[in-house]
Design a protein around this motif. Sequence first.
Motif, PDB file in Angstrom:
ATOM      1  N   ILE A 217       0.935  -1.066   0.084  1.00 19.35           N
ATOM      2  CA  ILE A 217       0.175   0.014  -0.121  1.00 19.35           C
ATOM      3  C   ILE A 217       0.845   1.090   0.061  1.00 19.35           C
ATOM      4  N   ILE A 218       1.967   1.066   0.933  1.00 19.22           N
ATOM      5  CA  ILE A 218       2.904   2.341   0.890  1.00 19.22           C
ATOM      6  C   ILE A 218       3.670   2.553  -0.268  1.00 19.22           C
ATOM      7  N   ALA A 219       4.014   1.314  -0.937  1.00 23.08           N
ATOM      8  CA  ALA A 219       4.704   1.545  -2.150  1.00 23.08           C
ATOM      9  C   ALA A 219       3.933   2.194  -3.352  1.00 23.08           C
ATOM     10  N   GLU A 220       2.604   1.608  -3.507  1.00 22.73           N
ATOM     11  CA  GLU A 220       1.684   2.318  -4.410  1.00 22.73           C
ATOM     12  C   GLU A 220       1.562   3.686  -4.220  1.00 22.73           C
ATOM     13  N   ARG A 221       1.281   4.207  -2.854  1.00 17.91           N
ATOM     14  CA  ARG A 221       1.293   5.863  -2.720  1.00 17.91           C
ATOM     15  C   ARG A 221       2.500   6.553  -3.071  1.00 17.91           C
ATOM     16  N   PHE A 222       3.711   5.840  -2.999  1.00 20.93           N
ATOM     17  CA  PHE A 222       4.945   6.612  -3.232  1.00 20.93           C
ATOM     18  C   PHE A 222       5.335   6.282  -4.693  1.00 20.93           C
ATOM     19  N   GLY A 223       4.705   5.552  -5.407  1.00 23.36           N
ATOM     20  CA  GLY A 223       5.127   5.222  -6.835  1.00 23.36           C
ATOM     21  C   GLY A 223       6.540   4.498  -6.743  1.00 23.36           C
ATOM     22  N   VAL A 224       6.566   3.599  -5.826  1.00 20.40           N
ATOM     23  CA  VAL A 224       7.955   2.795  -5.726  1.00 20.40           C
ATOM     24  C   VAL A 224       7.570   1.262  -5.842  1.00 20.40           C
ATOM     25  N   SER A 225       8.456   0.313  -5.823  1.00 22.87           N
ATOM     26  CA  SER A 225       8.150  -1.026  -5.560  1.00 22.87           C
ATOM     27  C   SER A 225       8.228  -1.316  -4.044  1.00 22.87           C
ATOM     28  N   PRO A 226       7.432  -2.330  -3.704  1.00 30.35           N
ATOM     29  CA  PRO A 226       7.511  -2.969  -2.239  1.00 30.35           C
ATOM     30  C   PRO A 226       8.974  -3.384  -1.852  1.00 30.35           C
ATOM     31  N   GLU A 227       9.770  -3.609  -2.732  1.00 29.82           N
ATOM     32  CA  GLU A 227      11.084  -4.174  -2.513  1.00 29.82           C
ATOM     33  C   GLU A 227      11.853  -2.839  -2.106  1.00 29.82           C
ATOM     34  N   ASN A 228      11.485  -1.669  -2.647  1.00 23.30           N
ATOM     35  CA  ASN A 228      12.331  -0.404  -2.101  1.00 23.30           C
ATOM     36  C   ASN A 228      12.049  -0.175  -0.727  1.00 23.30           C
ATOM     37  N   ILE A 229      11.092  -0.697  -0.128  1.00 20.10           N
ATOM     38  CA  ILE A 229      10.794  -0.327   1.398  1.00 20.10           C
ATOM     39  C   ILE A 229      11.225  -1.251   2.456  1.00 20.10           C
ATOM     40  N   VAL A 230      11.676  -0.587   3.391  1.00 17.44           N
ATOM     41  CA  VAL A 230      11.840  -1.244   4.700  1.00 17.44           C
ATOM     42  C   VAL A 230      11.029  -0.546   5.708  1.00 17.44           C
ATOM     43  N   LEU A 231      10.504  -1.220   6.524  1.00 18.10           N
ATOM     44  CA  LEU A 231       9.312  -0.305   7.612  1.00 18.10           C
ATOM     45  C   LEU A 231      10.304  -0.668   8.898  1.00 18.10           C
ATOM     46  N   GLY A 232      10.091   0.327   9.831  1.00 17.04           N
ATOM     47  CA  GLY A 232      10.522   0.556  11.252  1.00 17.04           C
ATOM     48  C   GLY A 232       9.548   0.692  12.129  1.00 17.04           C
ATOM     49  N   ASN A 233       9.862   0.638  13.335  1.00 17.74           N
ATOM     50  CA  ASN A 233       9.115   1.049  14.537  1.00 17.74           C
ATOM     51  C   ASN A 233       9.376   2.158  14.670  1.00 17.74           C
ATOM     52  N   GLY A 234       8.752   3.219  13.804  1.00 16.87           N
ATOM     53  CA  GLY A 234       8.953   4.509  13.881  1.00 16.87           C
ATOM     54  C   GLY A 234      10.310   4.539  12.937  1.00 16.87           C
ATOM     55  N   SER A 235      10.640   5.836  12.570  1.00 12.08           N
ATOM     56  CA  SER A 235      11.742   6.159  11.784  1.00 12.08           C
ATOM     57  C   SER A 235      13.160   6.207  12.769  1.00 12.08           C
ATOM     58  N   ASP A 236      12.597   6.379  14.050  1.00 13.54           N
ATOM     59  CA  ASP A 236      13.769   6.111  15.044  1.00 13.54           C
ATOM     60  C   ASP A 236      14.341   4.821  14.967  1.00 13.54           C
ATOM     61  N   GLU A 237      13.576   3.902  14.752  1.00 14.24           N
ATOM     62  CA  GLU A 237      14.385   2.516  14.374  1.00 14.24           C
ATOM     63  C   GLU A 237      14.979   2.360  13.175  1.00 14.24           C
ATOM     64  N   LEU A 238      14.667   2.862  12.114  1.00 13.64           N
ATOM     65  CA  LEU A 238      15.264   2.982  10.848  1.00 13.64           C
ATOM     66  C   LEU A 238      16.772   3.708  11.013  1.00 13.64           C
ATOM     67  N   ILE A 239      16.754   4.833  11.688  1.00 14.69           N
ATOM     68  CA  ILE A 239      17.936   5.612  12.105  1.00 14.69           C
ATOM     69  C   ILE A 239      18.928   4.750  12.569  1.00 14.69           C
ATOM     70  N   GLN A 240      18.445   3.700  13.609  1.00 10.81           N
ATOM     71  CA  GLN A 240      19.453   2.891  14.216  1.00 10.81           C
ATOM     72  C   GLN A 240      19.876   1.849  13.187  1.00 10.81           C
ATOM     73  N   TYR A 241      18.904   1.353  12.470  1.00  9.38           N
ATOM     74  CA  TYR A 241      19.467   0.206  11.466  1.00  9.38           C
ATOM     75  C   TYR A 241      20.479   1.018  10.540  1.00  9.38           C
TER      76      TYR A 241
END
Length: 350
Positions: A63-87
């Motif tokens: 759903i997010i990929a479609e909204r952003f016009g990208v592929s689901p393979e372009n997306i990593v989800l995090g428990n908030g972007s805080d967690e993604l900053i850590q990753y």
Amino acid sequence: MISGRVRGLSPYRTETTPCKVKLSSNELPVKFPEEVKRKIGEAVSSIPFNRYPDPKAQELREIIAERFGVSPENIVLGNGSDELIQYLSVSVGELKEGVVYPVPTFPMYGICASTLGREKFEVPLQEDFDLDLQGFLKVIREKRPALAFFSYPNNPTGNCFDEEKIKKIRNEGVFTVLDEAYYSFSGKTFLADAVQREDTVVLRTLSKVGLAGLRVGILIAEEEVAKELNKVRLPFNITYPSQVIAKLMLTEFYHVIEEHVKMVIEERERLMAELCKMDGVKVYPSHANFFLFKTPYPAGLVHGELIKEGVLVRDVSHLPGLEGCLRVTVGFPEENDAFLFALQKVLRRL
Ligand code: PMP
């Protein structure tokens, strides 16, 4: 035993003073219609809570990929972007290589680097809050940090940095993170670069579009980069209720989010214009859902007096280059009016 590295950290600080009007955390003011609450209630009550959620959050990513016009393979989800900053802090470059970012900015870039014992290079912003390009180039050439973070727009200053400066910094060979947490209010993005280039990722979040309680952060990267980052992701980091509610809000009820974002952008302009009319008040330009302002009085004093009037803003005056500054989040029209009224009263009193 706990390491000296961890003992030396200080926990993330946030403003928790209870107040009638809370304009301190850059959240979106939203009144969820009854129909939305009912549908969410129904969806949540049918979750099999004894089961783990989908570890890949596949439907939500689609759903997010479609909204952003990208592929689901372009997306990593995090428990908030805080967690993604850590990753990102864990994954990009070697831990002996440093992390560079401008200051003042969002504190998690520094906190995550410190947690891992990575060296931090903090480059002060110019007086106009834009990047000091020469300062960045010097640090990068001398210290070779592997990773750069840019909050775009920058929290707490509210501005978007000069795009060309960011590109010149990236050209030095540093992996570049554009933290676009406030994208909905700025419309400015590096998304096209993020899906194509191996040295650029974009962070977004549902937190600033009315869903901070869900803790859903979004990382957009070139597919190979996303695949690698996905290896450090904790398996079930997006909870079942978050997946279910986010899916509903991003499909059936997306218009509710859009309407509130539009209201905040309009209110931002009105609130800033009203503040500018106040004697001695200086307002700083913003592409976000918050902005900085300064009065002739010490920020701590104004902050405390506003609390007495039932309005909570963020005192950011301790940060480098922000002497005297307070940060206010744009709220509902009636909250913004309450803030304007309270500030006028406080300024008259002081
Ligand atoms: N990046 C920036 C620039 C922020 O201001 C914030 C929240 N204040 C975050 C990231 C964290 O967002 P999340 O709620 O998605 O962890």
